[in-house]
Design a protein around this motif. Structure first.
Motif, PDB file in Angstrom:
ATOM      1  N   GLN A 118      10.241   9.465 -11.696  1.00 37.97           N
ATOM      2  CA  GLN A 118      10.735  10.695 -12.619  1.00 37.97           C
ATOM      3  C   GLN A 118      10.953  12.093 -11.779  1.00 37.97           C
ATOM      4  O   GLN A 118       9.959  12.329 -10.737  1.00 37.97           O
ATOM      5  N   GLY A 119      11.950  12.576 -11.771  1.00 42.70           N
ATOM      6  CA  GLY A 119      12.237  13.973 -11.068  1.00 42.70           C
ATOM      7  C   GLY A 119      12.544  13.844  -9.602  1.00 42.70           C
ATOM      8  O   GLY A 119      12.788  14.809  -9.058  1.00 42.70           O
ATOM      9  N   VAL A 120      12.810  12.654  -9.349  1.00 41.80           N
ATOM     10  CA  VAL A 120      13.308  12.338  -7.823  1.00 41.80           C
ATOM     11  C   VAL A 120      14.753  11.781  -7.885  1.00 41.80           C
ATOM     12  O   VAL A 120      15.094  11.188  -8.672  1.00 41.80           O
ATOM     13  N   ARG A 121      15.682  12.565  -7.083  1.00 39.02           N
ATOM     14  CA  ARG A 121      16.959  11.984  -6.673  1.00 39.02           C
ATOM     15  C   ARG A 121      17.116  11.412  -5.541  1.00 39.02           C
ATOM     16  O   ARG A 121      16.518  11.476  -4.587  1.00 39.02           O
ATOM     17  N   LEU A 122      18.343  10.504  -5.408  1.00 40.78           N
ATOM     18  CA  LEU A 122      18.696  10.182  -4.069  1.00 40.78           C
ATOM     19  C   LEU A 122      19.440  10.917  -3.269  1.00 40.78           C
ATOM     20  O   LEU A 122      19.824  11.905  -3.841  1.00 40.78           O
ATOM     21  N   ARG A 123      19.107  10.998  -1.934  1.00 40.23           N
ATOM     22  CA  ARG A 123      19.660  12.247  -1.192  1.00 40.23           C
ATOM     23  C   ARG A 123      20.178  11.246   0.067  1.00 40.23           C
ATOM     24  O   ARG A 123      19.825  10.365   0.703  1.00 40.23           O
ATOM     25  N   VAL A 124      21.551  11.831   0.305  1.00 38.90           N
ATOM     26  CA  VAL A 124      22.130  11.102   1.384  1.00 38.90           C
ATOM     27  C   VAL A 124      22.335  12.205   2.778  1.00 38.90           C
ATOM     28  O   VAL A 124      22.725  13.082   2.599  1.00 38.90           O
ATOM     29  N   THR A 125      21.707  11.601   3.881  1.00 41.24           N
ATOM     30  CA  THR A 125      21.618  12.425   5.086  1.00 41.24           C
ATOM     31  C   THR A 125      22.938  12.207   5.981  1.00 41.24           C
ATOM     32  O   THR A 125      22.935  13.113   6.795  1.00 41.24           O
ATOM     33  N   GLU A 126      23.527  11.221   5.995  1.00 44.44           N
ATOM     34  CA  GLU A 126      24.593  10.999   6.649  1.00 44.44           C
ATOM     35  C   GLU A 126      25.564   9.850   5.963  1.00 44.44           C
ATOM     36  O   GLU A 126      25.163   8.863   5.407  1.00 44.44           O
ATOM     37  N   GLY A 127      26.798  10.114   5.868  1.00 50.54           N
ATOM     38  CA  GLY A 127      27.616   9.318   5.259  1.00 50.54           C
ATOM     39  C   GLY A 127      28.948   9.164   6.384  1.00 50.54           C
ATOM     40  O   GLY A 127      28.660   8.769   7.303  1.00 50.54           O
ATOM     41  N   TRP A 128      30.101   9.535   5.959  1.00 47.56           N
ATOM     42  CA  TRP A 128      31.307   9.112   6.795  1.00 47.56           C
ATOM     43  C   TRP A 128      31.063  10.137   7.979  1.00 47.56           C
ATOM     44  O   TRP A 128      30.851  11.325   7.776  1.00 47.56           O
ATOM     45  N   ASP A 129      31.163   9.555   9.261  1.00 48.83           N
ATOM     46  CA  ASP A 129      31.092  10.476  10.274  1.00 48.83           C
ATOM     47  C   ASP A 129      32.589  10.459  11.242  1.00 48.83           C
ATOM     48  O   ASP A 129      33.261   9.543  11.565  1.00 48.83           O
ATOM     49  N   GLU A 130      33.120  11.906  11.104  1.00 47.02           N
ATOM     50  CA  GLU A 130      34.337  12.040  12.044  1.00 47.02           C
ATOM     51  C   GLU A 130      34.137  12.843  13.410  1.00 47.02           C
ATOM     52  O   GLU A 130      34.997  12.988  14.134  1.00 47.02           O
ATOM     53  N   ASP A 131      32.857  12.975  13.822  1.00 43.65           N
ATOM     54  CA  ASP A 131      32.406  13.660  14.988  1.00 43.65           C
ATOM     55  C   ASP A 131      31.967  12.844  15.991  1.00 43.65           C
ATOM     56  O   ASP A 131      31.468  13.261  17.112  1.00 43.65           O
ATOM     57  N   GLY A 132      31.702  11.418  15.823  1.00 46.91           N
ATOM     58  CA  GLY A 132      31.448  10.508  16.956  1.00 46.91           C
ATOM     59  C   GLY A 132      29.837  10.682  17.182  1.00 46.91           C
ATOM     60  O   GLY A 132      29.312  10.484  18.351  1.00 46.91           O
ATOM     61  N   HIS A 133      29.059  10.768  16.174  1.00 41.19           N
ATOM     62  CA  HIS A 133      27.624  11.138  16.559  1.00 41.19           C
ATOM     63  C   HIS A 133      26.885   9.736  16.231  1.00 41.19           C
ATOM     64  O   HIS A 133      25.661   9.732  16.840  1.00 41.19           O
ATOM     65  N   HIS A 134      27.460   8.681  16.110  1.00 34.38           N
ATOM     66  CA  HIS A 134      26.969   7.221  15.778  1.00 34.38           C
ATOM     67  C   HIS A 134      27.273   6.277  16.946  1.00 34.38           C
ATOM     68  O   HIS A 134      28.352   6.760  17.978  1.00 34.38           O
ATOM     69  N   SER A 135      26.578   5.212  17.161  1.00 36.12           N
ATOM     70  CA  SER A 135      27.086   4.391  18.319  1.00 36.12           C
ATOM     71  C   SER A 135      28.616   3.732  18.190  1.00 36.12           C
ATOM     72  O   SER A 135      29.304   3.918  16.896  1.00 36.12           O
ATOM     73  N   GLU A 136      28.981   2.967  19.140  1.00 36.63           N
ATOM     74  CA  GLU A 136      30.526   2.570  19.030  1.00 36.63           C
ATOM     75  C   GLU A 136      30.639   1.388  17.991  1.00 36.63           C
ATOM     76  O   GLU A 136      29.422   0.528  17.764  1.00 36.63           O
ATOM     77  N   GLU A 137      31.761   1.729  17.047  1.00 37.40           N
ATOM     78  CA  GLU A 137      32.000   0.674  16.049  1.00 37.40           C
ATOM     79  C   GLU A 137      30.833   0.815  14.979  1.00 37.40           C
ATOM     80  O   GLU A 137      30.592   0.018  14.186  1.00 37.40           O
ATOM     81  N   SER A 138      30.419   1.932  14.840  1.00 37.70           N
ATOM     82  CA  SER A 138      29.585   2.257  13.599  1.00 37.70           C
ATOM     83  C   SER A 138      30.147   2.107  12.424  1.00 37.70           C
ATOM     84  O   SER A 138      31.499   2.867  12.048  1.00 37.70           O
ATOM     85  N   LEU A 139      29.757   1.700  11.196  1.00 37.19           N
ATOM     86  CA  LEU A 139      30.622   1.658   9.921  1.00 37.19           C
ATOM     87  C   LEU A 139      30.544   2.876   9.194  1.00 37.19           C
ATOM     88  O   LEU A 139      31.228   3.299   8.515  1.00 37.19           O
ATOM     89  N   HIS A 140      29.648   3.895   9.842  1.00 38.35           N
ATOM     90  CA  HIS A 140      29.815   5.276   9.391  1.00 38.35           C
ATOM     91  C   HIS A 140      31.271   5.884   9.624  1.00 38.35           C
ATOM     92  O   HIS A 140      31.775   6.612   8.845  1.00 38.35           O
ATOM     93  N   TYR A 141      31.908   5.444  10.776  1.00 42.52           N
ATOM     94  CA  TYR A 141      33.404   5.912  10.871  1.00 42.52           C
ATOM     95  C   TYR A 141      34.373   5.440  10.010  1.00 42.52           C
ATOM     96  O   TYR A 141      35.371   5.950  10.090  1.00 42.52           O
ATOM     97  N   GLU A 142      33.833   4.432   9.153  1.00 38.65           N
ATOM     98  CA  GLU A 142      34.930   3.915   8.117  1.00 38.65           C
ATOM     99  C   GLU A 142      34.586   4.513   6.694  1.00 38.65           C
ATOM    100  O   GLU A 142      35.363   3.999   5.701  1.00 38.65           O
ATOM    101  N   GLY A 143      33.373   5.137   6.508  1.00 37.74           N
ATOM    102  CA  GLY A 143      33.078   5.538   5.309  1.00 37.74           C
ATOM    103  C   GLY A 143      32.307   4.458   4.430  1.00 37.74           C
ATOM    104  O   GLY A 143      32.203   4.294   3.197  1.00 37.74           O
ATOM    105  N   ARG A 144      31.678   3.127   5.443  1.00 42.41           N
ATOM    106  CA  ARG A 144      31.435   2.083   4.733  1.00 42.41           C
ATOM    107  C   ARG A 144      29.714   2.094   4.729  1.00 42.41           C
ATOM    108  O   ARG A 144      28.916   1.078   4.351  1.00 42.41           O
ATOM    109  N   ALA A 145      29.240   3.397   5.320  1.00 45.92           N
ATOM    110  CA  ALA A 145      27.650   3.218   5.553  1.00 45.92           C
ATOM    111  C   ALA A 145      27.179   4.549   5.157  1.00 45.92           C
ATOM    112  O   ALA A 145      27.877   5.654   5.538  1.00 45.92           O
ATOM    113  N   VAL A 146      25.959   4.581   4.561  1.00 45.72           N
ATOM    114  CA  VAL A 146      25.155   5.910   4.397  1.00 45.72           C
ATOM    115  C   VAL A 146      23.734   5.568   4.771  1.00 45.72           C
ATOM    116  O   VAL A 146      23.042   4.582   4.845  1.00 45.72           O
ATOM    117  N   ASP A 147      23.129   6.805   5.153  1.00 49.90           N
ATOM    118  CA  ASP A 147      21.739   6.993   5.409  1.00 49.90           C
ATOM    119  C   ASP A 147      21.122   7.609   4.482  1.00 49.90           C
ATOM    120  O   ASP A 147      21.508   8.712   4.025  1.00 49.90           O
TER     121      ASP A 147
END
Length: 427
Positions: A118-147
């Motif tokens: 109760q009173g708690v919501r979901l929080r997304v810290t990382e979604g689609w990445d367009e800046d190359g902050h993740h490892s090679e071939e990360s699904l964040h680059y395709e908008g298919r992954a969230v943290d």
């Protein structure tokens, strides 16, 4: 004509499936609401399913980075769900961009979070990445992954948050760090979202004349080698192919290739059912009725015994068309490989011999007997009309399988279905 037999099929499915579910059929528990299933939090560093993220059994292959200037940018959609907090530290709205499948799962998860805490919501810290902050071939680059985390950032909740993400339908969930949970999904056009139980097109079956034919070339109406018994034991017989429960020549799938000490080797998708002996076994023995059980192909282990055919026994046949018996052979090796084409013929007896191994026609649900009973209306339809509703050349999952899966999901708990099963049965 269509409506009467469709109603008959659906009614038959409901009648057949209902007795096997506690609380849904006569006897103890009849008329009672089933108790909510207790959810087990994921352990730290655990991922579900227990395979690598970019395999077909999870979120599938990396398909290439999406940028704002690329043609594929149209595959992404913004998520403005007010029940979700987006960190958006880049202040570009990138964390809100994701594929529709990812958005759907995330929105479902947001509801589960609010219902549990109760009173708690979901929080997304990382979604689609367009800046190359993740490892090679990360699904964040395709908008298919969230943290993700919870809005109160209570790390004691993250193990259960990971479990909720699994229940929400994410195709791969990883309790990656003490600071967040990683979730990803299959691509929108991924063939992996349409998993059933199948054989590759290069698998072969045995015809009445003793010849062999590739499974991709088999047609409804032909008779192929199968088992006469519901558990795969007993005499072999030629059984008519009624239809294909799944058929797609262009689909790439991940197959479990199972080899036996007798030299037989068969490849099946993870959710397909396979007959194995219940207890200890010795190679070359015949299997007594009731001595076999079914497992998913993904659960096959070296040392278990399958039923294989002996070529020499398949010469000639008696008046009833029976052709010898299957004999036990220990599994010596289990590997995984990818192949093109998926085919799942349905025979009248619900069994078939593929590459010399006796297998079930069924998949996804954890019990061959249950599946065979559930398909009785389809066999009855074929008996009445001469057709099982499919057409030569049709591709995709058979409509009856989709309806049956939907009915079964209402009556049976998720523990009765393979986790890689019909993730999207209405495709």
């Amino acid at each position: 004509m269509l409506l009467p037999w469709l109603v008959t099929c659906l009614a038959g499915c409901a009648v057949i499936l209902s007795p096997v579910s506690e609380g849904c059929g006569p006897g103890r528990g009849y008329g009672k609401r089933r108790s909510p299933r207790k959810l087990a939090p994921l352990a730290y560093k655990q991922f579900s399913p227990n395979v690598a993220e970019k395999t077909l059994g999870a979120s599938g292959r990396y398909e290439g980075k999406i940028t704002r200037n690329s043609e594929r940018f149209k595959e992404l959609t913004p998520n403005y769900n007010t029940d979700i907090i987006f960190k958006d530290e880049e202040n570009t709205g990138a964390d809100r961009m994701m594929t529709q499948r990812c958005k759907d799962k995330l929105n479902s998860l947001a509801i589960s979070v609010m219902n549990l805490w109760q009173g708690v919501r979901l929080r997304v810290t990382e979604g689609w990445d367009e800046d190359g902050h993740h490892s090679e071939e990360s699904l964040h680059y395709e908008g298919r992954a969230v943290d993700i985390t919870t809005s109160d950032r209570d790390r004691n909740k993250y193990a259960m948050l990971a479990r909720l993400a699994v229940e929400a339908g994410f195709d791969w969930v990883y309790y990656e760090s003490k600071a967040h949970v990683h979730c990803s999904v299959k691509s929108e056009n991924s063939v992996a979202t349409n998993s059933g139980g199948c054989f590759p097109g290069g698998a072969w079956v045995t015809l009445e004349d003793g010849g062999q034919k590739l499974i991709r070339d088999v047609c409804p109406g032909e008779r192929i080698l199968a088992s006469s018994e519901i558990d795969g034991s007993g005499e072999l017989i030629y059984s008519e192919v009624l239809t294909f429960l799944d058929r797609d020549p262009a689909t790439w799938k991940q197959f479990f290739t199972i080899r036996t000490e007798s030299g037989a080797s068969v490849s099946l998708t993870a959710a397909h059912l396979l007959f194995v002996s219940k207890g200890n076994c010795s190679g070359g023995e015949e299997a007594a009725f009731g001595s076999m059980r079914t497992i998913y192909a993904s659960d096959a282990q070296p040392g278990q015994c399958l039923l294989t055919t002996v070529t020499g026994e398949l010469v000639g046949q008696n008046e009833e068309g029976r052709k010898g018996v299957g004999r036990l052979s220990r599994i010596s090796q289990v590997n995984m490989r990818e192949d093109v084409g998926v085919y799942a013929p349905l025979t009248r007896h619900g069994t078939l011999v593929v590459n010399g191994v006796v297998t079930s026609c069924y998949a996804v649900v954890d019990e061959h007997n249950l599946a065979h009973w559930a398909f009785a209306p389809l066999r009855l339809l074929h008996h009445w009309t001469g057709s099982a509703g499919g057409h030569v050349g049709d591709t995709g999952v058979h409509w009856y399988s989709k309806v049956l899966y939907w009915i079964g999901s209402l009556l049976l708990g998720s523990e009765h279905f393979h986790p890689w099963g019909l993730a999207d049965p209405w495709r």
